[in-house]
Scaffold this motif. Structure first.
Motif, PDB file in Angstrom:
ATOM      1  N   LYS A 110       0.826  -1.357   0.155  1.00 46.69           N
ATOM      2  CA  LYS A 110      -0.216   0.360   0.112  1.00 46.69           C
ATOM      3  C   LYS A 110       0.770   1.535  -0.034  1.00 46.69           C
ATOM      4  O   LYS A 110       0.349   1.807  -0.460  1.00 46.69           O
ATOM      5  N   LEU A 113       2.579   1.434  -3.592  1.00 51.43           N
ATOM      6  CA  LEU A 113       2.248   1.785  -4.737  1.00 51.43           C
ATOM      7  C   LEU A 113       2.576   3.227  -5.381  1.00 51.43           C
ATOM      8  O   LEU A 113       2.507   3.426  -6.626  1.00 51.43           O
ATOM      9  N   ILE A 155      -3.320  -7.981  -5.830  1.00 51.74           N
ATOM     10  CA  ILE A 155      -3.100  -6.295  -6.481  1.00 51.74           C
ATOM     11  C   ILE A 155      -2.481  -6.386  -7.711  1.00 51.74           C
ATOM     12  O   ILE A 155      -2.313  -5.797  -8.377  1.00 51.74           O
ATOM     13  N   HIS A 159      -3.841  -3.496 -10.378  1.00 50.88           N
ATOM     14  CA  HIS A 159      -2.654  -2.678 -10.428  1.00 50.88           C
ATOM     15  C   HIS A 159      -1.493  -3.073 -12.111  1.00 50.88           C
ATOM     16  O   HIS A 159      -0.884  -2.303 -11.911  1.00 50.88           O
ATOM     17  N   CYS A 166       2.698  -8.073  -9.967  1.00 48.22           N
ATOM     18  CA  CYS A 166       2.490  -8.757  -8.904  1.00 48.22           C
ATOM     19  C   CYS A 166       2.673 -10.531  -8.620  1.00 48.22           C
ATOM     20  O   CYS A 166       1.341 -10.491  -9.464  1.00 48.22           O
TER      21      CYS A 166
END
Length: 245
Positions: A110, A113, A155, A159, A166
């Motif tokens: 977190k 990012l 994730i 993302h 990831c």
């Protein structure tokens, strides 16, 4: 090879075992490597941190940015294992295991990012074959590693369109100092090691460097079409059906 020239990598738990092998491999290929764990690291730039503390992850990422100004690779390797039956484990111990093995990687991701978005960075989580199966008395460890595998996929889904990939690596029996000491504690270490070899189709246990090889590939541009996957490094153990005797 210089796949990580001018790149900055943070490796948690990078002072020993698999983490140390990963840190060395990334450095050999040109990365500026920073490790994070309790105590000092005499070989790498390091951040002394207790990941049981609520603000530890945010502080660690902030320190990386202060030191290096960027972050390209995050390797969530730090972890713990506590052997205890579920009915014997206190909620305090359960929470501590999940904090280190699952909540801390989440918090580090977190906090990372915004910076990984700038560098099209990569995240590699170190899970475990015990996120896929279980050894006795490992309820907390198995639950946390299975959760880390799930977090990896989530994730990646959320993302990857931003250029942030990831993946996770799930090591099996690896010859870390801890595992070597465990073997040596057996009444007959030689026989125990031979027995370990027999449950692996390749006939032996793995090395930290073999895990680091895969982590380096996943963190490199060569794996650009790979995300959301859990890569098992176990000498074929999870693929082998057991026989009696």
């Amino acid at each position: 090879m210089t796949r990580f020239q001018s790149k900055v990598a943070l490796v948690t738990g990078g002072r020993s075992g698999i983490g140390r092998a990963i840190a060395k491999r990334l450095r050999e290929e040109g990365a500026r490597v920073i490790t994070a764990q309790r105590g000092q690291d005499t070989e790498f730039e390091c951040i002394g941190v207790d990941f049981n503390e609520p603000e530890a992850a945010d502080d660690a990422i902030a320190t990386v940015m202060q030191l290096a100004g960027r972050l390209d690779v995050l390797v969530n390797n730090a972890g713990m294992m506590q052997e205890q039956l579920a009915e014997e484990m206190s909620l305090v111990d359960w929470t501590r295991n999940l904090t280190v093995n699952l909540t801390t990687p989440f918090a580090l991701i977190k906090a990372s990012l915004p910076h990984l978005r700038q560098t099209q960075g990569r995240i590699v989580n170190i899970g475990s074959t015990e996120g896929l199966g279980s050894n006795p008395k490992h309820a907390a460890y198995c639950a946390s590693k299975a959760g880390l595998h799930g977090l990896t996929r989530a994730i990646a889904i959320d993302h990857s369109h931003e250029g942030i990939r990831c993946n996770a690596v799930a090591p099996g029996w690896i010859d870390t100092d801890l595992n070597i000491d465990f073997i040596e504690s057996m009444p007959d270490p030689k026989a125990f090691k031979q027995g370990l070899g027999k449950i692996h189709p390749v006939g032996r246990t793995g090395t930290p460097e073999e895990v680091a090889n895969l982590v380096a590939w996943l963190a490199s541009e060569e794996s650009g079409f790979v995300t959301g996957q859990v890569w098992t490094v176990d000498g074929g153990r999870m693929a082998k059906l057991s026989l009696p005797g």
